[in-house]
Design a protein around this motif. Structure first.
Motif, PDB file in Angstrom:
ATOM      1  N   TYR A  91       0.828  -1.217   0.000  1.00  0.00           N
ATOM      2  CA  TYR A  91       0.000   0.000   0.000  1.00  0.00           C
ATOM      3  C   TYR A  91       0.856   1.258   0.000  1.00  0.00           C
ATOM      4  CZ  TYR A  91      -2.852   3.910   1.434  1.00  0.00           C
ATOM      5  OH  TYR A  91      -3.428   5.153   1.492  1.00  0.00           O
ATOM      6  N   LEU A  92       1.682   1.416   1.005  1.00  0.00           N
ATOM      7  CA  LEU A  92       2.392   2.685   1.168  1.00  0.00           C
ATOM      8  C   LEU A  92       3.332   2.984  -0.003  1.00  0.00           C
ATOM      9  CD1 LEU A  92       2.543   5.074   3.045  1.00  0.00           C
ATOM     10  CD2 LEU A  92       4.419   3.951   4.265  1.00  0.00           C
ATOM     11  N   GLY A  93       4.044   1.973  -0.448  1.00  0.00           N
ATOM     12  CA  GLY A  93       4.963   2.168  -1.577  1.00  0.00           C
ATOM     13  C   GLY A  93       4.213   2.588  -2.831  1.00  0.00           C
ATOM     14  N   ASN A  94       3.095   1.914  -3.078  1.00  0.00           N
ATOM     15  CA  ASN A  94       2.300   2.261  -4.261  1.00  0.00           C
ATOM     16  C   ASN A  94       1.655   3.632  -4.115  1.00  0.00           C
ATOM     17  OD1 ASN A  94       2.579   0.141  -6.237  1.00  0.00           O
ATOM     18  ND2 ASN A  94       1.599  -1.217  -4.776  1.00  0.00           N
ATOM     19  N   LYS A  95       1.218   3.965  -2.905  1.00  0.00           N
ATOM     20  CA  LYS A  95       0.642   5.299  -2.661  1.00  0.00           C
ATOM     21  C   LYS A  95       1.676   6.379  -3.001  1.00  0.00           C
ATOM     22  CE  LYS A  95      -1.137   8.273   1.056  1.00  0.00           C
ATOM     23  NZ  LYS A  95      -0.236   9.418   0.804  1.00  0.00           N
ATOM     24  N   ASN A  96       2.917   6.177  -2.549  1.00  0.00           N
ATOM     25  CA  ASN A  96       3.972   7.154  -2.838  1.00  0.00           C
ATOM     26  C   ASN A  96       4.233   7.273  -4.336  1.00  0.00           C
ATOM     27  OD1 ASN A  96       4.301   7.706  -0.115  1.00  0.00           O
ATOM     28  ND2 ASN A  96       5.977   6.255   0.160  1.00  0.00           N
ATOM     29  N   LEU A  97       4.194   6.147  -5.034  1.00  0.00           N
ATOM     30  CA  LEU A  97       4.388   6.163  -6.496  1.00  0.00           C
ATOM     31  C   LEU A  97       3.243   6.883  -7.203  1.00  0.00           C
ATOM     32  CD1 LEU A  97       5.656   2.525  -7.150  1.00  0.00           C
ATOM     33  CD2 LEU A  97       6.904   4.609  -7.722  1.00  0.00           C
ATOM     34  N   ILE A  98       2.020   6.631  -6.735  1.00  0.00           N
ATOM     35  CA  ILE A  98       0.843   7.267  -7.346  1.00  0.00           C
ATOM     36  C   ILE A  98       0.903   8.780  -7.135  1.00  0.00           C
ATOM     37  CG2 ILE A  98      -1.685   7.477  -7.182  1.00  0.00           C
ATOM     38  CD1 ILE A  98      -1.553   4.364  -6.349  1.00  0.00           C
ATOM     39  N   ASP A  99       1.235   9.205  -5.917  1.00  0.00           N
ATOM     40  CA  ASP A  99       1.353  10.642  -5.617  1.00  0.00           C
ATOM     41  C   ASP A  99       2.425  11.294  -6.495  1.00  0.00           C
ATOM     42  OD1 ASP A  99      -0.614  10.465  -3.690  1.00  0.00           O
ATOM     43  OD2 ASP A  99       0.768  10.344  -1.994  1.00  0.00           O
ATOM     44  N   ALA A 100       3.568  10.600  -6.624  1.00  0.00           N
ATOM     45  CA  ALA A 100       4.677  11.143  -7.426  1.00  0.00           C
ATOM     46  C   ALA A 100       4.290  11.206  -8.903  1.00  0.00           C
ATOM     47  CB  ALA A 100       5.928  10.283  -7.236  1.00  0.00           C
ATOM     48  N   ALA A 101       3.562  10.201  -9.376  1.00  0.00           N
ATOM     49  CA  ALA A 101       3.121  10.174 -10.778  1.00  0.00           C
ATOM     50  C   ALA A 101       2.175  11.338 -11.060  1.00  0.00           C
ATOM     51  CB  ALA A 101       2.441   8.845 -11.086  1.00  0.00           C
ATOM     52  N   LEU A 102       1.270  11.602 -10.131  1.00  0.00           N
ATOM     53  CA  LEU A 102       0.335  12.726 -10.286  1.00  0.00           C
ATOM     54  C   LEU A 102       1.096  14.035 -10.380  1.00  0.00           C
ATOM     55  CD1 LEU A 102      -2.564  11.926  -7.795  1.00  0.00           C
ATOM     56  CD2 LEU A 102      -2.850  12.563 -10.205  1.00  0.00           C
ATOM     57  N   LYS A 103       2.053  14.202  -9.475  1.00  0.00           N
ATOM     58  CA  LYS A 103       2.831  15.445  -9.413  1.00  0.00           C
ATOM     59  C   LYS A 103       3.631  15.671 -10.691  1.00  0.00           C
ATOM     60  CE  LYS A 103       4.293  17.736  -5.277  1.00  0.00           C
ATOM     61  NZ  LYS A 103       4.908  17.668  -3.969  1.00  0.00           N
ATOM     62  N   ALA A 104       4.102  14.564 -11.280  1.00  0.00           N
ATOM     63  CA  ALA A 104       4.948  14.658 -12.477  1.00  0.00           C
ATOM     64  C   ALA A 104       4.117  14.733 -13.761  1.00  0.00           C
ATOM     65  CB  ALA A 104       5.894  13.463 -12.533  1.00  0.00           C
ATOM     66  N   GLY A 105       2.789  14.689 -13.635  1.00  0.00           N
ATOM     67  CA  GLY A 105       1.931  14.785 -14.825  1.00  0.00           C
ATOM     68  C   GLY A 105       1.928  13.534 -15.679  1.00  0.00           C
ATOM     69  N   VAL A 106       2.199  12.381 -15.055  1.00  0.00           N
ATOM     70  CA  VAL A 106       2.169  11.104 -15.787  1.00  0.00           C
ATOM     71  C   VAL A 106       0.724  10.810 -16.204  1.00  0.00           C
ATOM     72  CG1 VAL A 106       2.504   8.607 -15.531  1.00  0.00           C
ATOM     73  CG2 VAL A 106       4.196  10.184 -14.590  1.00  0.00           C
ATOM     74  N   GLN A 107       0.565  10.234 -17.396  1.00  0.00           N
ATOM     75  CA  GLN A 107      -0.777   9.987 -17.933  1.00  0.00           C
ATOM     76  C   GLN A 107      -1.426   8.725 -17.384  1.00  0.00           C
ATOM     77  OE1 GLN A 107      -2.621  12.041 -20.282  1.00  0.00           O
ATOM     78  NE2 GLN A 107      -1.109  13.313 -19.256  1.00  0.00           N
ATOM     79  N   LYS A 108      -0.638   7.659 -17.270  1.00  0.00           N
ATOM     80  CA  LYS A 108      -1.248   6.350 -17.023  1.00  0.00           C
ATOM     81  C   LYS A 108      -0.482   5.570 -15.965  1.00  0.00           C
ATOM     82  CE  LYS A 108      -3.269   2.667 -19.859  1.00  0.00           C
ATOM     83  NZ  LYS A 108      -3.617   2.315 -21.235  1.00  0.00           N
ATOM     84  N   PHE A 109      -1.217   4.831 -15.154  1.00  0.00           N
ATOM     85  CA  PHE A 109      -0.591   4.048 -14.086  1.00  0.00           C
ATOM     86  C   PHE A 109      -1.193   2.644 -14.131  1.00  0.00           C
ATOM     87  CE2 PHE A 109       1.757   4.654  -9.984  1.00  0.00           C
ATOM     88  CZ  PHE A 109       1.622   3.354  -9.488  1.00  0.00           C
ATOM     89  N   ILE A 110      -0.311   1.646 -14.279  1.00  0.00           N
ATOM     90  CA  ILE A 110      -0.758   0.250 -14.272  1.00  0.00           C
ATOM     91  C   ILE A 110      -0.262  -0.404 -12.987  1.00  0.00           C
ATOM     92  CG2 ILE A 110      -0.670  -2.004 -15.417  1.00  0.00           C
ATOM     93  CD1 ILE A 110      -0.333  -0.586 -18.075  1.00  0.00           C
ATOM     94  N   LEU A 111      -1.194  -0.881 -12.196  1.00  0.00           N
ATOM     95  CA  LEU A 111      -0.865  -1.512 -10.916  1.00  0.00           C
ATOM     96  C   LEU A 111      -1.096  -3.015 -11.028  1.00  0.00           C
ATOM     97  CD1 LEU A 111      -0.241  -1.287  -7.835  1.00  0.00           C
ATOM     98  CD2 LEU A 111      -2.703  -0.994  -7.483  1.00  0.00           C
ATOM     99  N   VAL A 112      -0.036  -3.778 -10.753  1.00  0.00           N
ATOM    100  CA  VAL A 112      -0.184  -5.232 -10.734  1.00  0.00           C
ATOM    101  C   VAL A 112      -0.498  -5.637  -9.301  1.00  0.00           C
ATOM    102  CG1 VAL A 112       0.912  -7.458 -11.191  1.00  0.00           C
ATOM    103  CG2 VAL A 112       1.364  -5.514 -12.705  1.00  0.00           C
ATOM    104  N   SER A 113      -1.696  -6.153  -9.109  1.00  0.00           N
ATOM    105  CA  SER A 113      -2.192  -6.501  -7.784  1.00  0.00           C
ATOM    106  C   SER A 113      -2.281  -8.029  -7.693  1.00  0.00           C
ATOM    107  CB  SER A 113      -3.555  -5.816  -7.583  1.00  0.00           C
ATOM    108  OG  SER A 113      -4.080  -6.064  -6.310  1.00  0.00           O
ATOM    109  N   SER A 114      -3.412  -8.570  -7.260  1.00  0.00           N
ATOM    110  CA  SER A 114      -3.527 -10.017  -7.142  1.00  0.00           C
ATOM    111  C   SER A 114      -4.994 -10.436  -7.073  1.00  0.00           C
ATOM    112  CB  SER A 114      -2.808 -10.474  -5.867  1.00  0.00           C
ATOM    113  OG  SER A 114      -3.024 -11.848  -5.644  1.00  0.00           O
TER     114      SER A 114
END
Length: 225
Positions: A91-114
């Motif tokens: 959770y926390l690692g992915n949350k940090n990545l999602i926040d950073a992606a938003l800040k950097a203006g990234v278009q798309k995020f693919i999360l491999v879950s289970s």
């Protein structure tokens, strides 16, 4: 994906992440991989991958890693841990990545879950659930955080993972009741196909091998092109 934009890959050191790294470089995509420990650095660099060091649990480090000099068009995250790992990145690692992606203006995020996360909990046997529950709850939190983030997202939930070569029988479905196993290399191919497939946008998808399913369920396969 044109020009000099990169795909940012978290979790490239092993498992599905390593298979994705291989597949993307074979496709001629530019990849920037996040590593927490330098063990696989030289191997990834030999594949032509730009490596950035950092721990996903460190929010500031993730901002720095994704901001960088190269524009990032998409983030793929396969990070997560086993129940014994203590503080996990699920959770926390992915949350940090999602926040950073938003800040950097990234278009798309693919999360491999289970499979077993969220409503797909119905697809796995109770004894497996007992063992995996702490991890699955964190994965579900990460999924929900991503969905609420405003990013274009795809959540891919693989079934039980095997390490044999790709079979080409991997499929994606929105049916959360399916279960089965799938080879890591097939998951990697499906993930990479979702990068440029609008049909996968804003979807939660289960990934299974159609020849390795539990039972013979009727389900609809998502067509990506």
């Amino acid at each position: 994906m044109t020009g000099e934009s990169y795909i940012f890959l978290a979790g490239a050191s092993r498992g599905v992440g390593r298979e994705i790294a291989k597949y993307l470089t074979e496709q001629g995509k530019k990849v920037k991989a996040l590593l927490r420990s330098p063990d696989s650095r030289s191997e990834l660099e030999a594949m032509g991958i730009k490596v950035v060091m950092g721990d996903a649990l460190d929010a500031a480090a993730m901002e720095q890693a994704i901001q960088g000099d190269e524009p990032i068009s998409a983030v793929i995250s396969t990070i997560g841990g086993l129940p014994k790992d203590g503080e996990r990145a699920d959770y926390l690692g992915n949350k940090n990545l999602i926040d950073a992606a938003l800040k950097a203006g990234v278009q798309k995020f693919i999360l491999v879950s289970s499979i077993g996360s969220g409503e797909s909990v119905v697809a796995i046997p109770p004894q497996a659930l007992e063992t995996l529950k702490p991890v699955l709850l964190e994965k579900e939190q990460a999924e929900k955080y991503l969905i609420a983030s405003g990013l274009i997202y795809t959540v891919i939930r693989p079934g039980g993972l095997k390490s044999e070569p790709a079979t080409g029988n991997g499929v994606l479905t929105e049916d959360y009741k399916v279960a089965g196993t799938i080879h890591r290399a097939d998951v990697a191919q499906l993930v990479c196909q979702c990068l440029d497939a609008d049909a996968a946008n804003h979807k939660i998808l289960s990934a299974i091998d159609r020849t390795q399913m539990y039972g013979n369920p009727e389900f609809e396969v998502l067509t990506l092109n």
